[in-house]
Enzyme design. Structure first.
Site, mmCIF file in Angstrom:
data_model
loop_
_atom_site.group_PDB
_atom_site.id
_atom_site.type_symbol
_atom_site.label_atom_id
_atom_site.label_comp_id
_atom_site.label_asym_id
_atom_site.label_seq_id
_atom_site.Cartn_x
_atom_site.Cartn_y
_atom_site.Cartn_z
ATOM 1 N N CYS A 1 0.830 -1.203 0.000
ATOM 2 C CA CYS A 1 0.000 0.000 0.000
ATOM 3 C C CYS A 1 0.870 1.262 0.000
ATOM 4 O O CYS A 1 1.476 1.586 -1.016
ATOM 5 C CB CYS A 1 -1.000 -0.051 1.149
ATOM 6 S SG CYS A 1 -2.392 1.072 0.932
ATOM 7 N N HIS B 1 -3.169 -5.350 1.344
ATOM 8 C CA HIS B 1 -2.578 -5.615 2.662
ATOM 9 C C HIS B 1 -2.567 -7.109 2.988
ATOM 10 O O HIS B 1 -3.452 -7.587 3.713
ATOM 11 C CB HIS B 1 -3.372 -4.876 3.747
ATOM 12 C CG HIS B 1 -3.208 -3.403 3.724
ATOM 13 N ND1 HIS B 1 -2.210 -2.758 4.414
ATOM 14 C CD2 HIS B 1 -3.913 -2.440 3.074
ATOM 15 C CE1 HIS B 1 -2.311 -1.453 4.204
ATOM 16 N NE2 HIS B 1 -3.324 -1.237 3.394
ATOM 17 N N GLU C 1 -0.768 -8.576 5.073
ATOM 18 C CA GLU C 1 -0.499 -8.732 6.508
ATOM 19 C C GLU C 1 -1.773 -8.722 7.351
ATOM 20 O O GLU C 1 -1.740 -9.083 8.525
ATOM 21 C CB GLU C 1 0.466 -7.639 6.988
ATOM 22 C CG GLU C 1 -0.125 -6.257 7.118
ATOM 23 C CD GLU C 1 -0.291 -5.477 5.807
ATOM 24 O OE1 GLU C 1 -0.676 -4.290 5.882
ATOM 25 O OE2 GLU C 1 -0.051 -6.034 4.712
#
EC number: 4.3.3.6
Length: 188
Positions: A78, A169, A171
């Site tokens: 991002c 994202h 994560e």
């Protein structure tokens, strides 16, 4: 192997947890000399202009740029993608310019427009659940950039040599495959 996660700003803790889940030794990096203690670096999502400003204040910007040019593996998600890009087309800001892509900030909408989408990733048998939050859009990329995944015909996961970037994202999911991909880049 020790992986750094840029702890300047953003969701670095989530990357740290994901990497630790994979059994990796992780160091939160906030100073230029800490780059010498790690084998690769993750730059998280967050606010890209703030990240650049702080990186310059603590003298991390130039050292990181030089290390990446020398082959140091880096993965940006991002805002991390924005930082690593060659150019930001809709907002005047500095970037490290280490991957030949042009990006548009917040192209997929505001925070309230966040969404999840199953995407196909080159080399993955199953789709990946990509979470887009105020995500940048790649509007152009160079011929030496490999597109690993797209969403609605736009590249969202790309690699050029030692640089990996994602609009989304990974994560924030439980799926470790993209982080594993980065770790394999670091090992080579």
């Amino acid at each position: 192997m020790k992986i750094g996660v840029s702890g300047i700003q953003g969701d670095f803790r989530e990357h740290k947890v994901m990497l630790e889940k994979l059994g990796v030794d992780v160091k939160v990096v906030r100073k230029p000399e800490e780059l010498d203690e790690v084998d690769g670096l993750v730059i998280p999502g967050g606010e890209s202009t703030t990240m650049i400003r702080i990186m310059k204040m603590v003298n991390l910007y130039e050292k990181l740029k030089q290390k990446i040019k020398e082959g140091f593996p880096v993965f940006g998600t991002c805002a991390g993608m924005i930082l690593l890009s060659k150019e930001v087309v809709n907002f005047p800001q500095d970037s490290l310019g280490v991957i030949d892509i042009k990006v548009e900030r917040n192209a997929y909408g505001r925070q309230v427009d966040s969404f999840e989408e199953q995407i196909e990733v080159k080399g993955f048998e199953k789709t990946f659940n990509a979470i887009f939050i105020r995500a940048p859009k790649v509007v152009d990329y160079g011929e030496n950039v490999e597109v690993l995944a797209t969403y609605m015909d736009s590249p969202v996961l790309l690699r050029q040599n030692n640089v990996l970037v994602a609009s989304f994202h990974p994560e924030l999911t439980e799926d470790t495959r993209i982080h594993e991909y980065f770790l394999n880049m670091v090992k080579k």
